[in-house]
Design a protein around this motif. Structure first.
Motif, PDB file in Angstrom:
ATOM      1  N   MET A 198      90.778  64.438  42.622  1.00  0.00           N
ATOM      2  CA  MET A 198      91.705  63.980  44.136  1.00  0.00           C
ATOM      3  C   MET A 198      90.511  63.199  44.715  1.00  0.00           C
ATOM      4  O   MET A 198      88.809  62.571  44.340  1.00  0.00           O
ATOM      5  CB  MET A 198      91.129  65.602  43.642  1.00  0.00           C
ATOM      6  N   SER A 199      91.445  61.636  45.411  1.00  0.00           N
ATOM      7  CA  SER A 199      90.421  61.131  46.253  1.00  0.00           C
ATOM      8  C   SER A 199      90.235  61.626  47.593  1.00  0.00           C
ATOM      9  O   SER A 199      91.769  62.070  48.067  1.00  0.00           O
ATOM     10  CB  SER A 199      91.223  59.881  46.188  1.00  0.00           C
ATOM     11  N   GLU A 200      90.077  61.316  48.622  1.00  0.00           N
ATOM     12  CA  GLU A 200      88.819  62.075  49.484  1.00  0.00           C
ATOM     13  C   GLU A 200      89.063  60.397  50.731  1.00  0.00           C
ATOM     14  O   GLU A 200      88.342  59.465  49.857  1.00  0.00           O
ATOM     15  CB  GLU A 200      87.777  61.858  49.215  1.00  0.00           C
ATOM     16  N   GLU A 201      89.774  60.485  51.860  1.00  0.00           N
ATOM     17  CA  GLU A 201      89.503  59.701  52.140  1.00  0.00           C
ATOM     18  C   GLU A 201      88.316  59.215  53.113  1.00  0.00           C
ATOM     19  O   GLU A 201      87.890  61.139  53.673  1.00  0.00           O
ATOM     20  CB  GLU A 201      91.086  59.788  53.956  1.00  0.00           C
ATOM     21  N   ARG A 202      88.111  58.930  53.617  1.00  0.00           N
ATOM     22  CA  ARG A 202      86.796  58.363  54.416  1.00  0.00           C
ATOM     23  C   ARG A 202      87.046  59.164  55.849  1.00  0.00           C
ATOM     24  O   ARG A 202      87.888  58.405  56.494  1.00  0.00           O
ATOM     25  CB  ARG A 202      86.554  57.007  54.120  1.00  0.00           C
ATOM     26  N   LYS A 203      86.073  59.977  56.143  1.00  0.00           N
ATOM     27  CA  LYS A 203      86.285  60.310  57.852  1.00  0.00           C
ATOM     28  C   LYS A 203      85.799  58.944  58.660  1.00  0.00           C
ATOM     29  O   LYS A 203      85.277  57.845  59.111  1.00  0.00           O
ATOM     30  CB  LYS A 203      84.965  61.462  57.704  1.00  0.00           C
ATOM     31  N   ALA A 204      86.638  58.792  59.545  1.00  0.00           N
ATOM     32  CA  ALA A 204      86.256  58.340  61.024  1.00  0.00           C
ATOM     33  C   ALA A 204      84.987  57.706  61.514  1.00  0.00           C
ATOM     34  O   ALA A 204      84.131  59.236  61.742  1.00  0.00           O
ATOM     35  CB  ALA A 204      86.735  58.456  61.955  1.00  0.00           C
ATOM     36  N   SER A 205      84.049  57.566  61.629  1.00  0.00           N
ATOM     37  CA  SER A 205      83.620  57.456  61.998  1.00  0.00           C
ATOM     38  C   SER A 205      83.413  57.330  63.652  1.00  0.00           C
ATOM     39  O   SER A 205      84.408  58.444  64.513  1.00  0.00           O
ATOM     40  CB  SER A 205      82.436  55.914  62.601  1.00  0.00           C
ATOM     41  N   PHE A 206      82.238  57.726  64.359  1.00  0.00           N
ATOM     42  CA  PHE A 206      81.915  57.965  65.480  1.00  0.00           C
ATOM     43  C   PHE A 206      82.342  57.298  66.870  1.00  0.00           C
ATOM     44  O   PHE A 206      83.235  57.583  67.509  1.00  0.00           O
ATOM     45  CB  PHE A 206      80.376  58.785  65.758  1.00  0.00           C
ATOM     46  N   GLY A 207      81.998  56.143  66.789  1.00  0.00           N
ATOM     47  CA  GLY A 207      82.900  54.719  67.178  1.00  0.00           C
ATOM     48  C   GLY A 207      84.270  55.081  67.033  1.00  0.00           C
ATOM     49  O   GLY A 207      85.435  55.385  68.459  1.00  0.00           O
ATOM     50  N   ALA A 208      84.705  55.357  65.927  1.00  0.00           N
ATOM     51  CA  ALA A 208      85.990  55.580  65.966  1.00  0.00           C
ATOM     52  C   ALA A 208      86.592  56.655  66.433  1.00  0.00           C
ATOM     53  O   ALA A 208      87.748  56.884  66.767  1.00  0.00           O
ATOM     54  CB  ALA A 208      86.704  55.404  64.670  1.00  0.00           C
ATOM     55  N   THR A 209      86.028  57.799  66.729  1.00  0.00           N
ATOM     56  CA  THR A 209      86.410  58.374  67.597  1.00  0.00           C
ATOM     57  C   THR A 209      86.541  58.356  68.601  1.00  0.00           C
ATOM     58  O   THR A 209      87.062  59.040  69.688  1.00  0.00           O
ATOM     59  CB  THR A 209      85.445  60.113  66.933  1.00  0.00           C
ATOM     60  N   MET A 210      85.791  57.513  69.336  1.00  0.00           N
ATOM     61  CA  MET A 210      85.724  57.688  70.685  1.00  0.00           C
ATOM     62  C   MET A 210      86.314  56.407  70.889  1.00  0.00           C
ATOM     63  O   MET A 210      86.974  57.079  72.545  1.00  0.00           O
ATOM     64  CB  MET A 210      83.645  56.724  71.234  1.00  0.00           C
ATOM     65  N   LYS A 211      86.748  55.641  70.588  1.00  0.00           N
ATOM     66  CA  LYS A 211      88.027  54.599  70.292  1.00  0.00           C
ATOM     67  C   LYS A 211      89.150  55.987  70.624  1.00  0.00           C
ATOM     68  O   LYS A 211      90.106  55.672  72.305  1.00  0.00           O
ATOM     69  CB  LYS A 211      88.282  54.230  69.978  1.00  0.00           C
ATOM     70  N   ALA A 212      89.598  56.720  70.144  1.00  0.00           N
ATOM     71  CA  ALA A 212      91.037  57.502  69.759  1.00  0.00           C
ATOM     72  C   ALA A 212      90.393  58.461  71.609  1.00  0.00           C
ATOM     73  O   ALA A 212      91.735  58.639  71.840  1.00  0.00           O
ATOM     74  CB  ALA A 212      90.288  58.284  68.591  1.00  0.00           C
ATOM     75  N   VAL A 213      89.735  59.658  71.826  1.00  0.00           N
ATOM     76  CA  VAL A 213      89.616  60.056  72.633  1.00  0.00           C
ATOM     77  C   VAL A 213      89.411  59.363  73.788  1.00  0.00           C
ATOM     78  O   VAL A 213      90.327  59.823  74.730  1.00  0.00           O
ATOM     79  CB  VAL A 213      87.934  60.854  72.523  1.00  0.00           C
ATOM     80  N   PHE A 214      88.772  57.606  73.963  1.00  0.00           N
ATOM     81  CA  PHE A 214      89.491  56.849  75.145  1.00  0.00           C
ATOM     82  C   PHE A 214      91.101  56.854  75.308  1.00  0.00           C
ATOM     83  O   PHE A 214      91.088  56.998  76.820  1.00  0.00           O
ATOM     84  CB  PHE A 214      88.950  55.302  74.936  1.00  0.00           C
ATOM     85  N   TRP A 215      91.874  56.729  74.467  1.00  0.00           N
ATOM     86  CA  TRP A 215      93.040  55.755  74.259  1.00  0.00           C
ATOM     87  C   TRP A 215      93.587  57.327  74.727  1.00  0.00           C
ATOM     88  O   TRP A 215      94.606  57.337  75.908  1.00  0.00           O
ATOM     89  CB  TRP A 215      93.800  55.694  73.199  1.00  0.00           C
ATOM     90  N   SER A 216      93.170  58.812  74.379  1.00  0.00           N
ATOM     91  CA  SER A 216      93.623  60.127  74.332  1.00  0.00           C
ATOM     92  C   SER A 216      93.629  60.512  76.217  1.00  0.00           C
ATOM     93  O   SER A 216      94.662  61.213  76.573  1.00  0.00           O
ATOM     94  CB  SER A 216      93.465  61.174  73.370  1.00  0.00           C
ATOM     95  N   PHE A 217      92.727  59.871  76.696  1.00  0.00           N
ATOM     96  CA  PHE A 217      92.412  60.617  77.801  1.00  0.00           C
ATOM     97  C   PHE A 217      93.403  59.364  78.804  1.00  0.00           C
ATOM     98  O   PHE A 217      94.104  59.995  79.663  1.00  0.00           O
ATOM     99  CB  PHE A 217      90.848  59.655  78.851  1.00  0.00           C
ATOM    100  N   PHE A 218      94.178  58.301  78.621  1.00  0.00           N
ATOM    101  CA  PHE A 218      95.346  57.209  79.087  1.00  0.00           C
ATOM    102  C   PHE A 218      96.332  58.246  78.416  1.00  0.00           C
ATOM    103  O   PHE A 218      97.680  57.255  79.385  1.00  0.00           O
ATOM    104  CB  PHE A 218      95.288  56.469  79.008  1.00  0.00           C
ATOM    105  N   GLY A 219      96.750  59.072  77.679  1.00  0.00           N
ATOM    106  CA  GLY A 219      97.865  59.175  77.108  1.00  0.00           C
ATOM    107  C   GLY A 219      98.916  58.253  76.512  1.00  0.00           C
ATOM    108  O   GLY A 219      99.823  58.419  75.971  1.00  0.00           O
TER     109      GLY A 219
END
Length: 66
Positions: free
Chosen positions: A1-22
């Motif tokens: 079973m290969s486990e995918e690497r979780k995203a870093s906090f920086g990548a999470t902040m980038k995703a949250v930033f873009w989600s604010f704009f939709g």
């Protein structure tokens, strides 16, 4: 079973930033949904909201001061 690497906090902040704009591509959304840490998303959302409110308060104070 290969486990995918979780995203870093920086990548999470980038995703949250873009989600604010939709503006998020479906492919990126699917990738984020599979890799983002829910705790990081909550912290990032609260941080983003606090920064947004801070900017709004700053702008209002600048306009009212004139």
């Amino acid at each position: 079973m290969s486990e995918e690497r979780k995203a870093s906090f920086g990548a999470t902040m980038k995703a949250v930033f873009w989600s604010f704009f939709g503006v998020r591509k479906r492919k990126d959304y699917d990738h984020d949904a599979a890799n983002l840490n829910p705790i990081h998303v909550i912290v990032g959302g609260l941080l983003g909201a606090a920064i947004f409110i801070g900017i709004l308060l700053f702008v209002v104070r600048m306009v009212v001061a004139k």
